[in-house]
Structure formats: C-alpha cells, structure tokens
Write an enzyme that holds these catalytic residues in place. Structure first.
Site, PDB file in Angstrom:
ATOM      1  N   ASP A 180       5.256  -4.963   6.829  1.00 40.33           N
ATOM      2  CA  ASP A 180       6.444  -5.291   7.619  1.00 40.33           C
ATOM      3  C   ASP A 180       6.628  -4.226   8.700  1.00 40.33           C
ATOM      4  OD1 ASP A 180       7.338  -3.063   6.266  1.00 40.33           O
ATOM      5  OD2 ASP A 180       8.691  -4.162   4.926  1.00 40.33           O
ATOM      6  N   HIS A 206       0.079   1.559   9.023  1.00 37.45           N
ATOM      7  CA  HIS A 206       0.541   2.574   8.073  1.00 37.45           C
ATOM      8  C   HIS A 206       1.769   2.111   7.294  1.00 37.45           C
ATOM      9  CE1 HIS A 206      -1.519   6.119  10.388  1.00 37.45           C
ATOM     10  NE2 HIS A 206      -2.366   5.230   9.911  1.00 37.45           N
ATOM     11  N   THR A 207       2.192   0.895   7.523  1.00 40.37           N
ATOM     12  CA  THR A 207       3.293   0.347   6.729  1.00 40.37           C
ATOM     13  C   THR A 207       2.864   0.057   5.297  1.00 40.37           C
ATOM     14  OG1 THR A 207       5.050  -1.322   6.721  1.00 40.37           O
ATOM     15  CG2 THR A 207       2.838  -2.072   7.321  1.00 40.37           C
ATOM     16  N   ASP A 227       4.714   4.549   4.032  1.00 36.70           N
ATOM     17  CA  ASP A 227       5.985   3.913   4.401  1.00 36.70           C
ATOM     18  C   ASP A 227       6.858   3.929   3.148  1.00 36.70           C
ATOM     19  OD1 ASP A 227       8.061   2.449   5.372  1.00 36.70           O
ATOM     20  OD2 ASP A 227       6.926   0.625   5.772  1.00 36.70           O
ATOM     21  N   VAL A 232     -16.584   2.663  14.551  1.00 36.36           N
ATOM     22  CA  VAL A 232     -17.901   3.250  14.376  1.00 36.36           C
ATOM     23  C   VAL A 232     -18.990   2.201  14.581  1.00 36.36           C
ATOM     24  CG1 VAL A 232     -19.367   4.607  12.860  1.00 36.36           C
ATOM     25  CG2 VAL A 232     -16.904   4.872  12.749  1.00 36.36           C
ATOM     26  N   SER A 236       8.161   1.010   0.738  1.00 33.09           N
ATOM     27  CA  SER A 236       7.697  -0.286   1.235  1.00 33.09           C
ATOM     28  C   SER A 236       6.191  -0.297   1.444  1.00 33.09           C
ATOM     29  CB  SER A 236       8.413  -0.615   2.566  1.00 33.09           C
ATOM     30  OG  SER A 236       8.029  -1.858   3.075  1.00 33.09           O
ATOM     31  N   HIS A 274     -12.270   1.683  10.379  1.00 32.26           N
ATOM     32  CA  HIS A 274     -13.442   2.562  10.388  1.00 32.26           C
ATOM     33  C   HIS A 274     -14.618   1.874  11.038  1.00 32.26           C
ATOM     34  CE1 HIS A 274     -12.422   5.682   7.007  1.00 32.26           C
ATOM     35  NE2 HIS A 274     -11.611   5.731   8.043  1.00 32.26           N
ATOM     36  N   ASP A 275     -14.897   0.646  10.616  1.00 29.73           N
ATOM     37  CA  ASP A 275     -16.108  -0.014  11.076  1.00 29.73           C
ATOM     38  C   ASP A 275     -16.010  -0.450  12.533  1.00 29.73           C
ATOM     39  OD1 ASP A 275     -17.293   0.398   8.681  1.00 29.73           O
ATOM     40  OD2 ASP A 275     -16.832  -1.570   7.863  1.00 29.73           O
ATOM     41  N   PRO A 296     -10.034   8.643  14.880  1.00 29.46           N
ATOM     42  CA  PRO A 296      -8.994   9.626  15.232  1.00 29.46           C
ATOM     43  C   PRO A 296      -8.381  10.217  13.965  1.00 29.46           C
ATOM     44  CG  PRO A 296      -8.665   7.544  16.403  1.00 29.46           C
ATOM     45  CD  PRO A 296      -9.706   7.301  15.381  1.00 29.46           C
TER      46      PRO A 296
END
Length: 646
Positions: A190, A130-131, A182, A71, A185, A67-68, A100
């Site tokens: 990973d 996103h893992t 994920d 932005v 997990s 985010h930072d 996004p």
C-alpha cells in the site's frame, strides 16, 4: 520518386528503432505462444500458490526483480513482456556493483537510475516497494550510531523512530536482526511507505534522501493515493523490466558499435556511410556549415560501443548528412508554398502556437481568512499599496485539484512601484519547508501585490510579473500551482476596496519559459502588457515576437475558509524585526489556551526554528500542531524559558 535537394538535411534517429533491427525484434506479449503456450500461466499459478502460503515472499520477489533488472534480468515474476535472452549467469559481485546501496544520497540515486534510463519519478515510485519486507540492521545502523563517523545519529531521522530502532538493533555489531521497512504494514502492499517517509521515518538513508530533493519530495506527496501508486508502480516496473533488453539472436547488445549503427542507417535510410555525421549532442541540429558539423566528434570513432556513450533503447542520436537522398513519395517543395526556404527555427516556431487556455489545472483556490487578512492589511495599512510585496503560499492540494492556502511566507525582499525582488535565504526556506512538512502542507503558489499606479494601466499582469510568476511556477513542478494578485479597486461609492485575483500561468507559458523563449531583459519603455519572445511564435494566424500577457493567464475561482493555524504572531522580514520579546507577548496573551494552540502559528514556529533543531525539533512540533496533540513537556519548558529570557 523525388529528390530532396538540400545542402545539409538534419534528422533525429531514435536508437531503440535502430537497435531493434540489430537485435532481432523486441519483447512482446505471448512470446512463448508457439513453443510453450502455457508458460506464462504456469509461472503465474506457481507464484500465487507460493505467495498465498508465504506472505514474506512478495518482498523477496520484488527484490529479485530489481536486482536482475539492474544487473542482468535473468528471472522475472512480474507481469512483463517476454522474449528476453539475457541473464544466463548470475553473479553476486555484479549485484553489489550495480544495485544502489541503502546508504546512497539523492545525487547518487539519481545517477544510478539515470544510468539505466530510469527517471527520478521511477526512483520515487519504485522506492515504494519498501512498503513490504524487512531490512537487516547493518543496512541502516550507521544512521543510529555513527552517521558521520563521530558516533552521532542521522539528524534527518525522526527521533522517536530512531529510539525504537535502537531497541531492535542495540549496536553496530548486530548483523542478524531484521526490522520492518514499513512499520506495522510490512505484509501489505500500500502507500504506507510514503506516509512514514513524510514523517521522516524512512528506514534507509536512501529513503530519507528522497525528501532532500524538491522534485522527488513533490512526487512523494503525490503518491499517497493507493490507485495512483498502484498504476504508477506497475508502469515503472514495466520500464525497469525493459532495462538493457537482449532479444533475438544477438549475444550482447551492449557491444553494438558506432560503425554498426551507421551501417544500419545506410541500409534503412539510404544515407551513404561516409556522408553521415552522428552525435548525441542536439546542437548538431543547429550546425550551418561543414566546419560546424566537423566539431561534433563524440561518435567519430567507428569502433566505439554504443554502451560507452550511455546509449540504449529510447536514447536519441542526431544525424547530419549532405548530398541527395532518394525516397518514394509525392512531389515535395522544400522551399514551402510561398517559395521561402524554411529554417529549423521556422519549423520549431510553427509548433509554438499561443492560444488561450480555457481551464486551469486546479479546481479552485481557497484562502485561510486570517492569513489573507494579515497579508492585505500590511500592504494596505502600512505600505499603502505604494510598493510591491510578495510571498509564497503554503497549504494542501486535494485529489480533485482544490488548493487550500493556510499560511503565507514572506521572504526577504525589496519592492518598488514596478518591481519585486526576492532575496532568497536557503537556510530560512529550509526551516519553512520543515514546518510545512510537519503540518502536512507544501508550497502551492505565489502571491504579490500591484501598486496604486499599476492599477491605472491597461493590463492584468505586466510582462515583469508574467516572468516572475512563470519562474516560480516552473520551479515548483506543481501543475496546480496558483499565482494570486492583490490590488486596490475603486468601488461604486468612489472608495477603494482590496481585491484578490487568482490565476494559473498557462501550460504553454510555462513551456515557453522553461525552454528559454522569453526575453528576460525588458527594455525601458517597452509596453508592459506585452511579453517579448526571442523567436517568432504563432498567435492566431500571425507570426509575432510580442504576445499579449492575457494569453498566458488562466483564471482560477477563489473561495475562503478558516484553516487550522492562527496568523496573529508578528510576520517575518517586515519593517520591524521579530524577537523573542514577541514570543513572550504572544504566549502571555494566549494563556487560557492549550499550549499546542498557543504555538499554532506558522510565523511563531519560524521564529523557534532559529533556535531549535530544524531536522528534528521543528518537524516534531509542527506535527503536534497538525494532529492537535499535546506538546511534550520538555519542548514546552524550553519554549517558555526562551520567551522568559527575552
């Protein structure tokens, strides 16, 4: 001292160097060494103490960092260079505008990252965050219940996974439930994210979007190795940490104007302000006259902020000026040692030295015996090597660079004695890619035949074949890409044997092709063993526009193996159309085998793709073949009924 006496001198200026002077320095290690020597260690220790007691915290820290950076980057707990002065405020509205969202498609994602000077590679690598962590139902439930506004489900989402998600988020009204990004997990950093993504189990629409672009999908394939992912992730995080950096004493680097940039050029490069023409368009380098230069007006307004031109650290602008510029240095002769004034084309050509590349980018190529035989038997027995035939090879690439070819897709085409033209069918190729994905494979090369008459000529590949092979190699973006050639060779007994050869087009060949150096229109009567260039290149010690094709070829070792698929089903786009009658005959012949074995043939699955859902059914069937798992009863009944209907 000396003077460069030229009418127009063209140079390129890296904006980061200019802006660095404007903003009082760059980020650096140990920035707080004098003011607070223990600052970074304190931050690191506090972070690890909290992380060790709260395993959900790493995902939140990564999210905060993202985010930072996108932005204002006012806080960071990643190991980055220090010394930033930006981010004295934090606004929710800015995050919503700049970050996004999870519903972006690939084009929108690419544009969003590009606006921050991040690449598609950064996009795919950073998506790997996103893992770990969770997503709230509202961020993805439209994919389950209202994907196109008609109460439908996203067809690119794995059907089994979608059913599971519906148990977690039973309606569009659920705004509080969270789901692991994920599955199984979400607390372990990973490569699990990429494994689930390849199974079409990406939670967000923005995850699934990565597979809709060939280049991005290739990167997804490459990031399955933990060590590679960790290395690439760290590098992309550092690049993200440098977004729109503010250092020194300036309050707002985004308000630096064209006028300020020109003033710095005047100070540092000693080029008078009024003599400068600067542009973001590299064609300025090709301008020959003042009239040519006057057409570049994108940076003509001195009050335009550089940010309005999408310029930031690392961007390049181009500068043209006339007159004299005095600099210190040794005696310099602008006309060169032999008295001839060198043009920009001359300078570029001097960098294009064509030499033989000794080692390929892949270790070897191994052909599945059945698929290789099916291809060579057709061109030998049916076509008699009288006309050319080709296809795309699919398989796997190991970490060591070993390429295995397990099936060959033959697109619609027309072959003559000297030419091979593919009539690319996007819909059919979409089906091919869906099958390959389910099988855990990808496109790895191009294969073609040479005709009997070609075998009499004095070359390995003709100039037309070099162009075609280079086009497919460049399109693939795969450094291990292999070009295979099949031809007849006379044996010791005077008979003819089918012979396979494998090559890679050299790195220089692909560079020349991508940059448009090859003459693509080949005149009648031109020597086929020579590739013609649009400009001079250096071969040995000679400037030339004709290069022996062998300079572009790198030999690859050939092996064979027995792959997981059969190749006994009739092959697409040949003389005889493939119908459902062929499906019935094939299934009848293989009655004694488990059903998954009976359909373990790429060409059979390509026929099924004409009738089944390419986004869901075909990948599911291919995955069963890949894992040697039983075919669900519903699919088996459907396929058998199709065969019986013939």
């Amino acid at each position: 001292m000396f003077k460069m006496n030229v009418n127009i001198l063209l140079v390129a200026c890296v904006v980061s160097g200019i802006l660095g002077a404007c903003q009082g320095g760059q980020l650096r290690k140990n920035f707080y060494q004098n003011t607070c020597p223990s600052a970074e260690e304190i931050v690191r220790n506090v972070t690890w103490n909290h992380v060790s007691s709260n395993p959900n915290l790493p995902a939140k820290l990564l999210r905060m960092h993202f985010h930072d950076c996108f932005v204002r980057f006012k806080r960071s707990l990643w190991k980055v260079l220090t010394g930033r002065r930006d981010g004295t405020i934090s606004r929710t509205r800015e995050a919503l505008i700049n970050i996004p969202p999870p519903v972006f498609n690939f084009t929108q994602l690419k544009q969003s990252f590009a606006s921050k000077n991040l690449t598609v590679h950064d996009l795919v690598v950073l998506s790997g965050s996103h893992t770990i962590g969770v997503g709230h139902c509202p961020t993805f439930s439209n994919r389950l219940y209202n994907f196109t506004g008609k109460g439908d489900q996203d067809p690119s989402l794995n059907a089994t996974y979608a059913a599971f998600l519906k148990t977690k988020c039973p309606s569009l009204n659920d705004t509080t439930t969270t789901v692991e990004m994920d599955p199984g997990s979400s607390l372990k950093f990973d490569t699990g994210y990429y494994a689930t993504l390849k199974q079409q189990k990406g939670l967000f629409q923005s995850d699934a979007a990565l597979l809709t672009n060939k280049g991005a999908a290739n990167i997804v394939q490459e990031l399955g190795d933990n060590d590679k992912f960790f290395t690439e992730f760290a590098q992309s995080m550092v690049r993200m940490g440098a977004i729109e950096v503010l250092t020194g004493t300036s309050d707002n680097p985004q308000q630096t104007t064209v006028s300020q940039l020109k003033a710095l050029i005047q100070t540092q490069l000693r080029i008078p302000f009024q003599n400068q023409t600067i542009s973001t368009n590299q064609n300025l380098l090709l301008a020959k006259t003042h009239d040519d230069i006057s057409r570049f007006t994108d940076m003509a307004n001195p009050n335009t902020p550089l940010s309005a031109l999408n310029l930031s650290h690392g961007s390049i602008v181009y500068l043209a000026y006339d007159g004299e510029r005095t600099v210190a240095g040794p005696t310099f002769h602008p006309a060169g040692s032999f008295g001839r004034k060198m043009t920009m084309d001359d300078l570029i050509a001097k960098q294009m030295k064509v030499t033989r590349q000794e080692n390929p980018q892949c270790e070897l190529v191994s052909f599945d015996r059945d698929c290789a035989n099916a291809f060579q038997h057709y061109v030998n027995d049916t076509l008699a090597f009288a006309v050319k035939r080709g296809g795309f090879m699919y398989g796997t690439v190991s970490e060591e660079g070993k390429v295995e070819v397990d099936f060959i897709y033959e697109p619609p085409q027309q072959g003559t004695e000297a030419n091979l033209v593919f009539f690319r069918d996007p819909d059919e190729e979409k089906s091919v890619e869906a099958i390959a994905m389910g099988l855990g494979m990808r496109r790895v090369g191009f294969i073609f035949t040479q005709t009997v008459s070609q075998d009499k000529k004095d070359f390995t590949l003709s100039n037309r074949e070099v162009l075609q092979a280079s086009e497919f190699h460049a399109e693939s973006g795969l450094k291990e890409w292999v070009t295979a050639m099949v031809k007849l060779e006379v044996n010791e007994d005077g008979g003819a044997d089918v012979h396979f050869e494998a090559f890679q087009m050299s790195d220089m060949c692909i560079r020349l092709f991508k940059e448009g150096w090859f003459e693509t229109e080949i005149e009648e009567g031109h020597d086929p063993k020579l590739s013609k260039m649009k400009k001079d290149v250096v071969v040995g010690v000679k400037d030339t526009r004709e290069v022996d094709n062998d300079f572009f070829l790198v030999v690859v070792k050939i092996f064979d193996h027995q792959g997981p698929l059969s190749s006994s089903f009739p092959i697409e786009n040949r003389n005889t159309p493939v119908t459902l009658k062929a499906l019935k005959n094939h299934l009848d012949r293989a009655k004694s085998l488990p059903f998954v074995k009976r359909i373990s043939d790429f060409h059979l699955m390509l026929l099924l793709a004409r009738f089944l859902d390419v986004a869901a059914d075909i990948p599911a069937l291919a995955e069963c073949v890949h894992t040697d798992s039983p075919i669900p009863e519903g699919y088996q009944l459907l396929i058998e009924s199709m065969a019986n209907a013939s």
